[in-house]
Write a protein that holds these residues in place. Structure first.
Motif, PDB file in Angstrom:
ATOM      1  N   THR A   1      83.503  11.921 -64.954  1.00 52.21           N
ATOM      2  CA  THR A   1      82.049  11.828 -64.855  1.00 52.21           C
ATOM      3  C   THR A   1      81.626  10.409 -64.480  1.00 52.21           C
ATOM      4  O   THR A   1      80.780  10.215 -63.590  1.00 52.21           O
ATOM      5  CB  THR A   1      81.389  12.228 -66.192  1.00 52.21           C
ATOM      6  N   LEU A   2      82.218   9.424 -65.136  1.00 49.07           N
ATOM      7  CA  LEU A   2      81.879   8.034 -64.817  1.00 49.07           C
ATOM      8  C   LEU A   2      82.297   7.654 -63.406  1.00 49.07           C
ATOM      9  O   LEU A   2      81.574   6.929 -62.711  1.00 49.07           O
ATOM     10  CB  LEU A   2      82.507   7.090 -65.839  1.00 49.07           C
ATOM     11  N   VAL A   3      83.438   8.141 -62.968  1.00 51.42           N
ATOM     12  CA  VAL A   3      83.883   7.855 -61.600  1.00 51.42           C
ATOM     13  C   VAL A   3      82.900   8.430 -60.596  1.00 51.42           C
ATOM     14  O   VAL A   3      82.500   7.752 -59.639  1.00 51.42           O
ATOM     15  CB  VAL A   3      85.311   8.393 -61.364  1.00 51.42           C
ATOM     16  N   VAL A   4      82.482   9.672 -60.802  1.00 53.40           N
ATOM     17  CA  VAL A   4      81.528  10.288 -59.890  1.00 53.40           C
ATOM     18  C   VAL A   4      80.208   9.526 -59.896  1.00 53.40           C
ATOM     19  O   VAL A   4      79.618   9.259 -58.835  1.00 53.40           O
ATOM     20  CB  VAL A   4      81.310  11.778 -60.251  1.00 53.40           C
ATOM     21  N   ILE A   5      79.738   9.129 -61.067  1.00 54.89           N
ATOM     22  CA  ILE A   5      78.477   8.379 -61.157  1.00 54.89           C
ATOM     23  C   ILE A   5      78.577   7.065 -60.392  1.00 54.89           C
ATOM     24  O   ILE A   5      77.699   6.723 -59.596  1.00 54.89           O
ATOM     25  CB  ILE A   5      78.094   8.126 -62.637  1.00 54.89           C
ATOM     26  N   PHE A   6      79.656   6.319 -60.608  1.00 56.84           N
ATOM     27  CA  PHE A   6      79.779   5.021 -59.952  1.00 56.84           C
ATOM     28  C   PHE A   6      80.051   5.154 -58.454  1.00 56.84           C
ATOM     29  O   PHE A   6      79.623   4.308 -57.671  1.00 56.84           O
ATOM     30  CB  PHE A   6      80.843   4.171 -60.634  1.00 56.84           C
ATOM     31  N   VAL A   7      80.724   6.219 -58.042  1.00 56.15           N
ATOM     32  CA  VAL A   7      80.938   6.427 -56.615  1.00 56.15           C
ATOM     33  C   VAL A   7      79.617   6.743 -55.929  1.00 56.15           C
ATOM     34  O   VAL A   7      79.312   6.194 -54.866  1.00 56.15           O
ATOM     35  CB  VAL A   7      81.968   7.550 -56.378  1.00 56.15           C
ATOM     36  N   VAL A   8      78.832   7.620 -56.516  1.00 56.04           N
ATOM     37  CA  VAL A   8      77.533   7.956 -55.926  1.00 56.04           C
ATOM     38  C   VAL A   8      76.626   6.732 -55.927  1.00 56.04           C
ATOM     39  O   VAL A   8      75.931   6.462 -54.936  1.00 56.04           O
ATOM     40  CB  VAL A   8      76.881   9.138 -56.681  1.00 56.04           C
TER      41      VAL A   8
ATOM     42  N   PHE B   1      75.127   4.693 -52.332  1.00 55.82           N
ATOM     43  CA  PHE B   1      73.759   4.394 -51.950  1.00 55.82           C
ATOM     44  C   PHE B   1      73.466   2.901 -51.906  1.00 55.82           C
ATOM     45  O   PHE B   1      72.508   2.483 -51.276  1.00 55.82           O
ATOM     46  CB  PHE B   1      72.773   5.106 -52.883  1.00 55.82           C
ATOM     47  N   SER B   2      74.302   2.089 -52.535  1.00 51.67           N
ATOM     48  CA  SER B   2      74.053   0.649 -52.504  1.00 51.67           C
ATOM     49  C   SER B   2      74.883  -0.049 -51.429  1.00 51.67           C
ATOM     50  O   SER B   2      74.610  -1.185 -51.089  1.00 51.67           O
ATOM     51  CB  SER B   2      74.366   0.032 -53.873  1.00 51.67           C
ATOM     52  N   GLY B   3      75.893   0.627 -50.885  1.00 53.75           N
ATOM     53  CA  GLY B   3      76.774  -0.001 -49.898  1.00 53.75           C
ATOM     54  C   GLY B   3      76.602   0.596 -48.524  1.00 53.75           C
ATOM     55  O   GLY B   3      75.581   1.197 -48.184  1.00 53.75           O
ATOM     56  N   ASN B   4      77.627   0.412 -47.711  1.00 58.63           N
ATOM     57  CA  ASN B   4      77.629   0.911 -46.351  1.00 58.63           C
ATOM     58  C   ASN B   4      78.099   2.359 -46.354  1.00 58.63           C
ATOM     59  O   ASN B   4      79.290   2.637 -46.446  1.00 58.63           O
ATOM     60  CB  ASN B   4      78.547   0.034 -45.495  1.00 58.63           C
ATOM     61  N   ILE B   5      77.176   3.286 -46.233  1.00 58.10           N
ATOM     62  CA  ILE B   5      77.501   4.707 -46.347  1.00 58.10           C
ATOM     63  C   ILE B   5      78.291   5.185 -45.136  1.00 58.10           C
ATOM     64  O   ILE B   5      79.144   6.059 -45.250  1.00 58.10           O
ATOM     65  CB  ILE B   5      76.226   5.545 -46.568  1.00 58.10           C
ATOM     66  N   LYS B   6      78.061   4.590 -43.963  1.00 60.52           N
ATOM     67  CA  LYS B   6      78.779   4.999 -42.758  1.00 60.52           C
ATOM     68  C   LYS B   6      80.269   4.714 -42.898  1.00 60.52           C
ATOM     69  O   LYS B   6      81.103   5.565 -42.595  1.00 60.52           O
ATOM     70  CB  LYS B   6      78.214   4.273 -41.545  1.00 60.52           C
ATOM     71  N   LYS B   7      80.612   3.537 -43.400  1.00 60.59           N
ATOM     72  CA  LYS B   7      82.018   3.161 -43.573  1.00 60.59           C
ATOM     73  C   LYS B   7      82.678   4.045 -44.631  1.00 60.59           C
ATOM     74  O   LYS B   7      83.828   4.473 -44.467  1.00 60.59           O
ATOM     75  CB  LYS B   7      82.112   1.690 -43.972  1.00 60.59           C
ATOM     76  N   THR B   8      81.957   4.338 -45.682  1.00 58.56           N
ATOM     77  CA  THR B   8      82.492   5.199 -46.737  1.00 58.56           C
ATOM     78  C   THR B   8      82.758   6.606 -46.223  1.00 58.56           C
ATOM     79  O   THR B   8      83.817   7.190 -46.500  1.00 58.56           O
ATOM     80  CB  THR B   8      81.524   5.252 -47.928  1.00 58.56           C
ATOM     81  N   LEU B   9      81.820   7.160 -45.468  1.00 59.10           N
ATOM     82  CA  LEU B   9      81.996   8.500 -44.928  1.00 59.10           C
ATOM     83  C   LEU B   9      83.141   8.556 -43.920  1.00 59.10           C
ATOM     84  O   LEU B   9      83.871   9.549 -43.850  1.00 59.10           O
ATOM     85  CB  LEU B   9      80.697   9.001 -44.308  1.00 59.10           C
TER      86      LEU B   9
END
Length: 142
Positions: A52-59, A63-71
Motif C-alpha cells: 500500500t505504501l509503495v503504491v501511494i509513494f509511486v502515485v 504526479f510530482s515528477g516527469n510522468i513521460k519518462k516514468t511511462l
C-alpha cells in the motif's frame, strides 16, 4: 508526519514479529503450528502495508515528477515481459519431474515460470551493462 507514523508502525510490527519468533522458538512441538500460522498472518499484514505504501509513494512520485519518462520506463518493462512471454514455450520446465512426484504442473504454469526467468535474465543483463557503461564513462571522464 507520515514518516513518523511509518516508523511507529514498523517498530510495532518488529516487536510483534520478535515476540512471535521467540514464542515459536520456545514452544512445544504440538503448539508450533499455531504460532507459525500467527507469524504468517503478521507477514501478510506487513506485506499489505508495504504494498500500500509503495503504491501511494509511486502515485505521488508520478504526479510530482516527469510522468513521460516514468511511462516510457514502465512501457519498456512491459515490452520486456511481453517478449519474454512470447519466447517462453511452455516446455521450460521438465514436467516429468513434477508429475513423478505427484505434483500437477501445467504447460501454462511452465510458460509463466519461463517468462519470469527470461525477464530476470534480460533485466540482469541490462543492469550489468548499465553498471559497466557507467564505470567506463567515469574512467574516461576523469
Amino acid at each position: 508526519m507520515l514518516q513518523k507514523i511509518i516508523k511507529i508502525v514498523a517498530f510495532a510490527l518488529a516487536i510483534l514479529g520478535a515476540i512471535l519468533a521467540l514464542m515459536i522458538m520456545g514452544a512445544d512441538e504440538g503448539t508450533e503450528g499455531n504460532l507459525v500460522s500467527n507469524m504468517l498472518y503478521v507477514s501478510y499484514v506487513v506485506l499489505a502495508i508495504v504494498l500500500t505504501l509503495v503504491v501511494i509513494f509511486v502515485v505521488k512520485g508520478l504526479f510530482s515528477g516527469n510522468i513521460k519518462k516514468t511511462l516510457l520506463t514502465v512501457g519498456a518493462f512491459l515490452l520486456i515481459v511481453l517478449i519474454s512471454y512470447s519466447v517462453s514455450s511452455g516446455t521450460d520446465l521438465d514436467l516429468t519431474k513434477f508429475t513423478a512426484k505427484g505434483q500437477d504442473v501445467s504447460e501454462q504454469a511452465s510458460r509463466y515460470v519461463g517468462t519470469g526467468l527470461y525477464t530476470f535474465y534480460v533485466l540482469a543483463v541490462i543492469a550489468i551493462l548499465s553498471m559497466l557503461l557507467s564505470s567506463v564513462k567515469k574512467i574516461f571522464n576523469k
